[in-house]
Motif scaffolding. Structure first.
Motif, PDB file in Angstrom:
ATOM      1  N   PHE A  43       0.853  -1.180   0.000  1.00  8.43           N
ATOM      2  CA  PHE A  43       0.000   0.000   0.000  1.00  8.43           C
ATOM      3  C   PHE A  43       0.895   1.238   0.000  1.00  8.43           C
ATOM      4  O   PHE A  43       1.970   1.240   0.588  1.00  8.43           O
ATOM      5  N   PHE A  44       0.459   2.280  -0.669  1.00  9.48           N
ATOM      6  CA  PHE A  44       1.228   3.526  -0.648  1.00  9.48           C
ATOM      7  C   PHE A  44       0.292   4.719  -0.651  1.00  9.48           C
ATOM      8  O   PHE A  44      -0.634   4.791  -1.450  1.00  9.48           O
ATOM      9  N   ASP A  45       0.529   5.615   0.271  1.00 12.04           N
ATOM     10  CA  ASP A  45      -0.214   6.869   0.303  1.00 12.04           C
ATOM     11  C   ASP A  45       0.790   7.986   0.554  1.00 12.04           C
ATOM     12  O   ASP A  45       1.415   8.038   1.610  1.00 12.04           O
ATOM     13  N   PRO A  46       0.977   8.889  -0.427  1.00 15.88           N
ATOM     14  CA  PRO A  46       1.985   9.943  -0.258  1.00 15.88           C
ATOM     15  C   PRO A  46       1.681  10.896   0.895  1.00 15.88           C
ATOM     16  O   PRO A  46       2.557  11.671   1.284  1.00 15.88           O
ATOM     17  N   LEU A  53       7.406  11.674   1.210  1.00 16.44           N
ATOM     18  CA  LEU A  53       8.732  12.070   0.753  1.00 16.44           C
ATOM     19  C   LEU A  53       8.820  13.550   0.428  1.00 16.44           C
ATOM     20  O   LEU A  53       9.917  14.123   0.410  1.00 16.44           O
ATOM     21  N   HIS A  54       7.691  14.168   0.139  1.00 18.73           N
ATOM     22  CA  HIS A  54       7.795  15.550  -0.309  1.00 18.73           C
ATOM     23  C   HIS A  54       8.091  16.467   0.878  1.00 18.73           C
ATOM     24  O   HIS A  54       7.797  16.148   2.029  1.00 18.73           O
ATOM     25  N   TYR A  75      14.586  10.132  -2.677  1.00 14.94           N
ATOM     26  CA  TYR A  75      13.267  10.760  -2.563  1.00 14.94           C
ATOM     27  C   TYR A  75      12.381  10.502  -3.774  1.00 14.94           C
ATOM     28  O   TYR A  75      11.348  11.127  -3.959  1.00 14.94           O
ATOM     29  N   HIS A  76      12.809   9.585  -4.601  1.00 17.49           N
ATOM     30  CA  HIS A  76      11.992   9.176  -5.739  1.00 17.49           C
ATOM     31  C   HIS A  76      10.903   8.258  -5.213  1.00 17.49           C
ATOM     32  O   HIS A  76      11.177   7.321  -4.457  1.00 17.49           O
ATOM     33  N   ALA A  77       9.649   8.531  -5.595  1.00 17.34           N
ATOM     34  CA  ALA A  77       8.547   7.826  -4.953  1.00 17.34           C
ATOM     35  C   ALA A  77       8.426   6.358  -5.341  1.00 17.34           C
ATOM     36  O   ALA A  77       7.818   5.580  -4.622  1.00 17.34           O
ATOM     37  N   CYS A 224       2.841  13.648  -4.451  1.00 19.25           N
ATOM     38  CA  CYS A 224       2.416  14.832  -3.684  1.00 19.25           C
ATOM     39  C   CYS A 224       1.598  14.490  -2.449  1.00 19.25           C
ATOM     40  O   CYS A 224       0.597  13.785  -2.529  1.00 19.25           O
ATOM     41  N   GLY A 225       2.007  15.016  -1.311  1.00 22.26           N
ATOM     42  CA  GLY A 225       1.319  14.790  -0.041  1.00 22.26           C
ATOM     43  C   GLY A 225      -0.025  15.490   0.067  1.00 22.26           C
ATOM     44  O   GLY A 225      -0.812  15.163   0.957  1.00 22.26           O
TER      45      GLY A 225
END
Lengths: 571, 229
Positions: A43-46, A53-54, A75-77, A224-225
């Motif tokens: 699972f991934f949620d920025p 990461l941003h 910092y590459h997603a 983007c967060g």
């Protein structure tokens, strides 16, 4: 091995949660269908603070951002790489193919520059224009309504330009160019190269109340967060989850092995390996939608062998895996003395260039058949690992001493900060039946799934195009008094290995003749009416455009078709 | 559900399902967080584990670290803007050689060469030489032109790491004048900069760009795709 079954039967199982799979998830669940969404990664949620990461500083990484575990930097997603532990791929003879796999919710929409270009009318009909490759069975008018919907739902900043083969859309306003971009514009226009504002899926103006508006931190590559850029997780899967009221089940860390068939050879679900316990499970579904990426979906089809489909599912034509093609790419970098000793200010801007050059020439007058566009980078960026390496090597352009240490370091680092421009040509290659992926007969991955083997060679069409890219960059740089930092010599002229631009498409190509294509115009297998492919696989040709916007538009169109066909009980 | 609530649900949902450090025992989880408390930058569980292992290893001896510190101070001398110590350059170099082991041999052998040369010439280890003596050693290898000797390659590598370490630190970033990495509104190159470079925004282009005073108005278009808000 025992396959663990689940009694539930979904309307649709979707394999892969990137652009194509994310869009299918959204449209199918919005239309009331029950969906199982399979994702091979986590699972991934920025916006999750543990994954975010941003707005991180270089020194928040102990390696200052070096790409030790992520090829494009800390910092590459994108969770993934050119090679994955225990999941090899092979190459035939002297093929050099690079395959980027992004294993996470949102897939490779976590790796891209948000460049969001529509294919133009010519891009669907290349054979009619230059006699090479094939025409698509559909044209721009078939896809236009879906491009429009994608623009309005996801958001793309850009400007109306009335260029025939670069169709305008429903744009959010673009951002003003940065200083080095104004230099680029000056040099390019003097060289006769068209320059227009970039078309990026970045929300420069509010598009809905679920997503934030861009605040210009330049971090789109980190995902983007506040969801002001497009990633399939934040813009498609999460809204689908919120709206689905229990109709959507997300399976993460689930590696799909094959499409399952019933005793009559009709597909009725998928088999996957759960990475947590390494056991095989089965999902039952009326419809299977593959969106695992062009090559991974081809792999799943080729590995779906049964008495009825000895050659793999959907492969009676022997076309699965064929016509694999990536964008071409050649890069150069230049030093622009006029950009020395810059006054510094915040010019992070959008997470990519604010200007670009769409293809501006007529190939009939050139010695190569297909076009390219130009992307650029530069400016007063954040100093990450690698910043200041060979800190005063540019002194050589002035006959000044190179090397040394001491007080001059600060002075010379600041003198050259922001004085280079990076040029990237990204072009259309000519699809070729001899460029393909197939199942390697000897190798399995750590899940026991047979792996892919690639066979791919560039032709003179691509090499000559790369030569032209280099000549164009040199003219532009000359026009603004700059110096090239390296040369790209023949015979390849810096042409990147196939796969490196991460736009590979064509492996399940679309067509009206089942003998020469894998899917029909609705991305439906000719050989199995209830199986669809909605990633880059169905592309007949790639254009010089980044494929994401077309994947999204096609997936939306296909998803509506699936809804209709289920209603009519045709599938 | 408003936006804030929906984001909260997602975040809590993803945390509650234990996806970030799945597979770790509670005790291990605690240790990992403690050791990397300083570096919280969106790692996967595998990456966290790798960081933890590297942070718990030691490569350079105390003497070597001291030599690196002294040398780094000569490469980027301290000013009011910042120092090598404030930028944690020696710590960065200690980490990076474990992170990228190809650095290890060239740096270790280079440090040995510096001490051997200092002892031979001045009868002292490098750090105990006077600044003039230290610089006379660096000068032998700091101006490589073309093909580098082993010692020149060592110096170039160390210089790269020191400069990158300094400028990617908090003090170094301020020293450089990098102003970004924060929410802001980009509305083009500042007027005085445009003027100094003889640049301007074309009149016929101006209308294309975002009117930042309307950025929060919900986008609406007419049928032709013209923005009307």
């Amino acid at each position: 091995m025992e396959i663990i079954k689940n009694d539930k039967t979904y309307d649709v199982v979707i394999v892969g949660s990137g652009a194509g799979g994310g869009m299918a998830t959204k449209i199918l669940t919005d239309n009331g269908l029950t969906v199982a969404l399979m994702e091979a990664g986590p699972f991934f949620d920025p916006a999750n603070p543990d994954q975010q990461l941003h707005l991180k500083w270089p020194y928040e990484s102990p390696r200052r951002g070096r790409g030790s575990t992520r090829a494009f930097g800390d910092y590459h997603a994108s969770y993934g790489d050119w090679s994955l532990d225990g999941e090899p791929y092979k190459m035939k003879e002297d093929t050099k193919f690079s395959w980027w796999r992004s294993r996470m919710l949102g897939g490779r929409t976590n790796h891209w520059g948000r460049i969001s270009l529509r294919f133009g009318p010519n891009d669907f009909k290349r054979k009619s224009i230059d006699g090479l490759g094939d025409d698509w069975p559909i044209g721009y008018d078939d896809l236009k309504p879906y491009y429009d919907k994608v623009d309005k739902y996801i958001g793309v900043s850009g400007s109306k330009e009335n260029i025939y083969n670069e169709p305008d859309g429903f744009f959010l306003p673009p951002a003003k160019p940065r200083l080095h971009e104004l230099y680029y514009k000056k040099g390019a226009e003097k060289a006769g190269v068209k320059v227009i504002p970039s078309r990026l899926s970045i929300v420069t103006k509010r598009i809905n109340n679920e997503r934030g508006v861009c605040y210009y931190c330049g971090n789109c590559g980190r995902s983007c967060g506040v969801y002001a850029d497009f990633s399939a997780s934040s813009c498609l899967v999460f809204p689908a989850q919120r709206n689905a009221q229990g109709r959507l089940d997300l399976y993460v860390n689930s590696m799909v092995r094959e499409v399952a068939v019933d005793k009559n050879g009709k597909p009725n679900g998928i088999i996957y390996i759960n990475k947590e316990d390494n056991k095989e499970y089965r999902i039952n579904a009326k419809v299977v939608v593959l969106a695992a990426s062009a090559c991974e979906s081809a792999r799943i089809l080729l590995n779906s062998k049964s008495t009825y489909h000895e050659n793999g599912l959907g492969n009676s034509s022997n076309m699965v895996g064929k016509y694999l093609h990536d964008s071409t790419g050649a890069d150069r970098m230049a030093f622009i003395p006029d950009l020395m000793n810059r006054k510094t200010y915040n010019e992070d801007g959008l997470g990519n260039m604010h200007l670009y050059s769409p293809w501006w020439l007529d190939n009939k007058k050139l010695d190569f058949p297909r076009g390219y566009h130009i992307e650029i980078a530069g400016g007063l960026g954040a100093p990450m690992y690698g910043f200041g390496f060979d800190y005063n090597s540019l002194n050589k352009f002035f006959g000044l001493e190179v090397g040394g240490y001491g007080d001059r370091v600060r002075e010379e680092v600041k003198k050259y900060y922001g004085s280079t421009i990076y040029f990237a040509g990204r072009g259309e290659s000519v699809p070729n039946v001899n460029n393909y992926c197939e199942i390697d007969p000897d190798t399995k991955d750590k899940y026991g799934i047979p792996v892919l083997r690639f066979n791919y060679k560039w032709s003179d069409y691509e090499r000559k195009q790369a030569k032209h890219m280099n000549e164009t960059f040199e003219k532009i740089v000359h026009n603004i008094g700059g110096h090239m930092l390296w040369d790209n010599e023949g015979p390849n002229y810096g042409l990147k290995n196939p796969g490196e631009i991460i736009h590979e498409v064509g492996t399940t190509r679309m067509g009206s003749d089942p003998k020469t294509s894998v899917v029909n115009e609705f991305e439906q297998l000719h050989d199995a009416k209830n199986v669809f492919v909605v990633d880059g696989g169905p592309f007949v040709s790639q254009a010089d455009k980044n494929p994401t916007w077309t994947i999204l538009a096609l997936s939306w169109r296909t998803s509506e078709y699936i809804v209709q066909e289920l209603k009519k009980q045709n599938i | 559900m408003n936006r804030r609530d929906s984001i909260k649900t997602i975040v809590i949902g993803s945390l509650a399902s234990g996806l970030v450090l799945e597979g770790c025992l509670p005790k291990e989880k605690e240790t990992i967080y403690k050791n990397v408390w300083k570096y919280k930058y969106g790692r996967t569980p595998e990456e966290l584990q790798r960081d933890l292992e590297l942070l718990n290893q030691v490569f350079f001896s105390k003497e070597e670290m001291n030599t690196i510190r002294v040398m780094a101070n000569l490469i980027v001398p301290p000013t009011a803007e910042g120092t090598i110590e404030q930028a944690e350059v020696p710590e960065f170099i200690e980490f990076i050689v474990k992170d990228a082991p190809s650095y290890q041999e060239v740096l270790r052998e280079g440090l040995q060469w510096m001490d051997a040369t200092a002892t031979e010439k001045f009868g002292n280890a490098f750090v105990n030489c006077s600044e003039t003596e230290q610089k006379s050693i660096l000068d032998q290898v700091a101006f490589a032109n073309g093909e580098k000797t082993k010692e020149e390659a060592f110096f170039a590598t160390m210089r790269n790491l020191v400069i990158t370490g300094y400028f990617s630190s908090e003090v170094g970033i301020n020293d450089l004048g990098y102003k970004g990495n924060q929410p802001n509104i980009w509305d083009g190159v500042p007027g005085d900069v445009l003027e100094a470079h003889g640049m301007s925004y074309d009149k016929d282009w101006e209308a294309k760009f975002i009117d930042q005073s309307k950025r929060n108005d919900l986008a609406e278009w007419d049928e032709e795709g013209n923005l009307i808000t």
